[in-house]
Design an enzyme around this catalytic site. Structure first.
Site, PDB file in Angstrom:
ATOM      1  N   ARG A  68      -3.257 -20.131  59.124  1.00 24.08           N
ATOM      2  CA  ARG A  68      -2.475 -20.100  60.386  1.00 24.08           C
ATOM      3  C   ARG A  68      -2.957 -19.839  61.725  1.00 24.08           C
ATOM      4  NH1 ARG A  68       0.013 -14.782  62.956  1.00 24.08           N
ATOM      5  NH2 ARG A  68       1.350 -15.631  64.259  1.00 24.08           N
ATOM      6  N   GLY A 126      15.962  -8.489  62.729  1.00 22.97           N
ATOM      7  CA  GLY A 126      17.066  -9.664  62.463  1.00 22.97           C
ATOM      8  C   GLY A 126      17.473  -9.627  61.009  1.00 22.97           C
ATOM      9  N   GLU A 127      16.412  -9.372  59.872  1.00 21.09           N
ATOM     10  CA  GLU A 127      16.743  -9.342  58.665  1.00 21.09           C
ATOM     11  C   GLU A 127      17.596  -8.078  58.109  1.00 21.09           C
ATOM     12  OE1 GLU A 127      13.516 -10.336  56.620  1.00 21.09           O
ATOM     13  OE2 GLU A 127      13.075 -11.989  58.084  1.00 21.09           O
ATOM     14  N   ASN A 147      -4.211 -15.716  57.114  1.00 21.55           N
ATOM     15  CA  ASN A 147      -3.844 -15.245  58.357  1.00 21.55           C
ATOM     16  C   ASN A 147      -4.814 -14.392  59.109  1.00 21.55           C
ATOM     17  OD1 ASN A 147      -2.498 -14.510  60.673  1.00 21.55           O
ATOM     18  ND2 ASN A 147      -0.748 -14.180  59.915  1.00 21.55           N
ATOM     19  N   PHE A 204      12.259  -0.016  65.573  1.00 22.15           N
ATOM     20  CA  PHE A 204      13.494   0.197  65.607  1.00 22.15           C
ATOM     21  C   PHE A 204      14.105   1.159  64.631  1.00 22.15           C
ATOM     22  CE2 PHE A 204      15.572  -2.906  68.677  1.00 22.15           C
ATOM     23  CZ  PHE A 204      14.300  -3.177  69.113  1.00 22.15           C
ATOM     24  N   ASN A 263       8.606  -7.040  65.655  1.00 23.55           N
ATOM     25  CA  ASN A 263       7.811  -6.442  66.807  1.00 23.55           C
ATOM     26  C   ASN A 263       7.487  -7.429  67.935  1.00 23.55           C
ATOM     27  OD1 ASN A 263       6.683  -4.120  67.559  1.00 23.55           O
ATOM     28  ND2 ASN A 263       5.008  -4.216  66.566  1.00 23.55           N
TER      29      ASN A 263
HETATM   30  P1  ADP Z   1       5.865  -8.047  63.268  1.00 25.44           P
HETATM   31  O1  ADP Z   1       5.669  -9.071  62.189  1.00 25.44           O
HETATM   32  O2  ADP Z   1       6.146  -8.747  64.735  1.00 25.44           O
HETATM   33  O3  ADP Z   1       5.077  -6.889  63.411  1.00 25.44           O
HETATM   34  P2  ADP Z   1       8.428  -7.349  61.784  1.00 25.44           P
HETATM   35  O4  ADP Z   1       8.943  -8.582  61.681  1.00 25.44           O
HETATM   36  O5  ADP Z   1       7.631  -6.825  60.744  1.00 25.44           O
HETATM   37  O6  ADP Z   1       7.421  -7.558  63.103  1.00 25.44           O
HETATM   38  O7  ADP Z   1       9.334  -6.274  62.426  1.00 25.44           O
HETATM   39  C1  ADP Z   1       9.112  -4.976  62.702  1.00 25.44           C
HETATM   40  C2  ADP Z   1      10.381  -4.268  63.070  1.00 25.44           C
HETATM   41  O8  ADP Z   1      11.360  -4.452  62.211  1.00 25.44           O
HETATM   42  C3  ADP Z   1      10.493  -2.816  63.425  1.00 25.44           C
HETATM   43  O9  ADP Z   1      10.880  -2.419  64.662  1.00 25.44           O
HETATM   44  C4  ADP Z   1      10.952  -2.096  62.248  1.00 25.44           C
HETATM   45  O10 ADP Z   1      11.760  -1.091  62.671  1.00 25.44           O
HETATM   46  C5  ADP Z   1      11.953  -3.164  61.964  1.00 25.44           C
HETATM   47  N1  ADP Z   1      12.299  -3.104  60.516  1.00 25.44           N
HETATM   48  C6  ADP Z   1      11.730  -3.467  59.391  1.00 25.44           C
HETATM   49  N2  ADP Z   1      12.283  -3.159  58.392  1.00 25.44           N
HETATM   50  C7  ADP Z   1      13.425  -2.497  58.582  1.00 25.44           C
HETATM   51  C8  ADP Z   1      14.595  -1.888  57.848  1.00 25.44           C
HETATM   52  N3  ADP Z   1      14.656  -1.675  56.524  1.00 25.44           N
HETATM   53  N4  ADP Z   1      15.646  -1.430  58.714  1.00 25.44           N
HETATM   54  C9  ADP Z   1      15.816  -1.495  59.987  1.00 25.44           C
HETATM   55  N5  ADP Z   1      14.403  -2.136  60.764  1.00 25.44           N
HETATM   56  C10 ADP Z   1      13.684  -2.379  59.902  1.00 25.44           C
END
Ligand code: ADP
Length: 395
Positions: free
Chosen positions: A90, A331-332, A7, A282, A209
């Site tokens: 990707r 979401g997770e 990626n 978040f 994000n």
């Molecule tokens: P991207 O891949 O678009 O950079 P991610 O899917 O990694 O983003 O998501 C990042 C977001 O997920 C951040 O806002 C972070 O706060 C939130 N996040 C990641 N892990 C946790 C956790 N264990 N609890 C709450 N929020 C989380």
């Protein structure tokens, strides 16, 4: 088969080696600051994470460090380069012509270059990554998996903008939608969890994000909240999402900023970062809101409200919904945001199971047995989706 998943960004390259039979990650890592100074991270499965500074003037050096690490006598997971059976790349933007995954040929590379106008930073970097891999692994078959391909089943009424048709015909201005590999992976898993019914209506909320919502009828994508670019749709970490295009002219006149400067603000200084006055993660925002920070609370409220509005509009677009899925970082992992979103959807007969919704990072049904709509947390795995597509193409 050992699949090397790549990626590539303009200054970074993430990689994983996945065994396609067991679907286990054998090793993974990251090259950062390519073209600046160079930082390399590598971790074999079950082993220690190693980080080191390595000069990386171009993607070529980055790929050679990846191969070196994977075949290293002590910490490598492969005996030699010959054990890399294929490479899956990707690709962010596949334009209108790259409608599925492809084995890489010169024509395919030209197509990626041709739609670089639509994603200049990403697509240019992808081609650099492909060329570097071809140079160092000339005999290894390679494939591309496009983030826009899954959305190519959207109907014209969903993907067209109501502007003069020539901009679509001549310049390919339309909604493409993004995060397709994730939406595909999660919606397919949801259908499996539903017991593979003949008909299904699924909504996937990819909340990271970058964030997007999609809907799928019988597994085919019908809508995606992102647009011509990944700026559109939800309120995101630093992106504004939906906005009246006239705001650009208004700010331009009021503050003398150029279109490029304003779009930079919309992409990098907006979203929950702007609303909360400087936080984009978040975890930080939720922590501040808990302590009574009103702007942080507003950011959370706006984020959840926008997701709920998209879900509502997609329920109308599909005339119903069976399953709503949450995936990606927020979401997770963030049950509070999931609850805030689902609280808008009780009119659908959706009932969240408060206990189950405490889940962090695992696959789980989080709606009650009597809920009219099933709600799942399904961890996304874009790398595995790319590995599966690559192997399927080669077979
Ligand atoms: P991207 O891949 O678009 O950079 P991610 O899917 O990694 O983003 O998501 C990042 C977001 O997920 C951040 O806002 C972070 O706060 C939130 N996040 C990641 N892990 C946790 C956790 N264990 N609890 C709450 N929020 C989380």
């Amino acid at each position: 088969m050992n699949v090397l998943v790549i990626n590539c960004g303009s200054s970074s390259l993430k990689f994983q080696v996945i065994d396609s039979e067991t679907e286990k990650v054998e090793a993974k890592g990251l090259c950062e600051r390519i073209g600046i100074d160079g930082n390399f991270t590598y971790q074999p499965a079950g082993g220690e994470k190693e980080e080191s500074e390595k000069p990386m003037p171009t993607h070529n050096e980055a790929v050679s460090y990846v191969i070196e690490a994977l075949t290293n006598e002590k910490t490598g997971v492969l005996k030699s380069l010959d054990e890399i059976d294929c490479v899956g790349h990707r690709i962010v933007h596949g334009g209108t012509n790259l409608t599925h995954s492809y084995i890489i040929t010169e024509d395919v590379v030209k197509e990626i270059e041709d739609c670089a106008d639509l994603a200049p930073l990403h697509n240019t970097a992808h081609v650099l990554g492909i060329r570097a891999c071809q140079k160092l692994m000339p005999n290894v078959p390679m494939a591309i998996v496009c983030d826009t391909a899954f959305q190519q089943t959207m109907p014209p009424k969903a993907y067209l903008y109501a502007i003069p048709y020539k901009y679509y015909e001549e310049d390919k201005v339309r909604k493409y939608g993004f995060h397709g590999t994730s939406h595909m992976f999660v919606s397919q898993r949801a259908i499996e969890l539903m017991g593979n019914p003949d008909h299904s209506k699924v909504i996937v909320c990819h909340l990271g994000n970058g964030a997007s919502v999609s809907c799928e009828v019988d597994g085919k994508c019908m809508e995606n909240s992102m647009g011509l670019t990944p700026l559109d749709g939800l309120v995101m970490g630093t992106r504004c999402g939906d906005i009246d295009a006239s705001v650009v002219e208004y700010i331009n006149k009021k503050h003398g900023l150029s279109v490029q400067e304003i779009l930079n603000i919309f992409n990098k200084e907006s979203g929950v970062y702007a609303l909360s006055d400087g936080m984009s993660d978040f975890r930080d925002i939720a922590g501040a809101a808990e302590k009574g920070n009103e702007r942080a609370q507003l950011a959370l409220d706006m984020f959840a409200y926008r997701v709920a509005k998209y879900i509502g509009s997609y329920v109308a677009a599909m005339n119903g919904v069976d399953t709503i899925c949450f995936t990606a970082g927020i979401g997770e992992n963030n049950g509070m945001i999931r609850k805030m979103i689902c609280d808008y959807l009780t009119f659908l007969g959706l009932e969240l199971d408060t206990e189950a919704n405490k889940v962090i990072g695992d696959e789980k049904l989080v709606s009650t047995p009597s809920s009219k709509v099933k709600v799942y947390v399904i961890p996304t795995n874009e790398e595995l989706a790319i590995a599966r597509e690559t192997v399927a193409l080669l077979k």
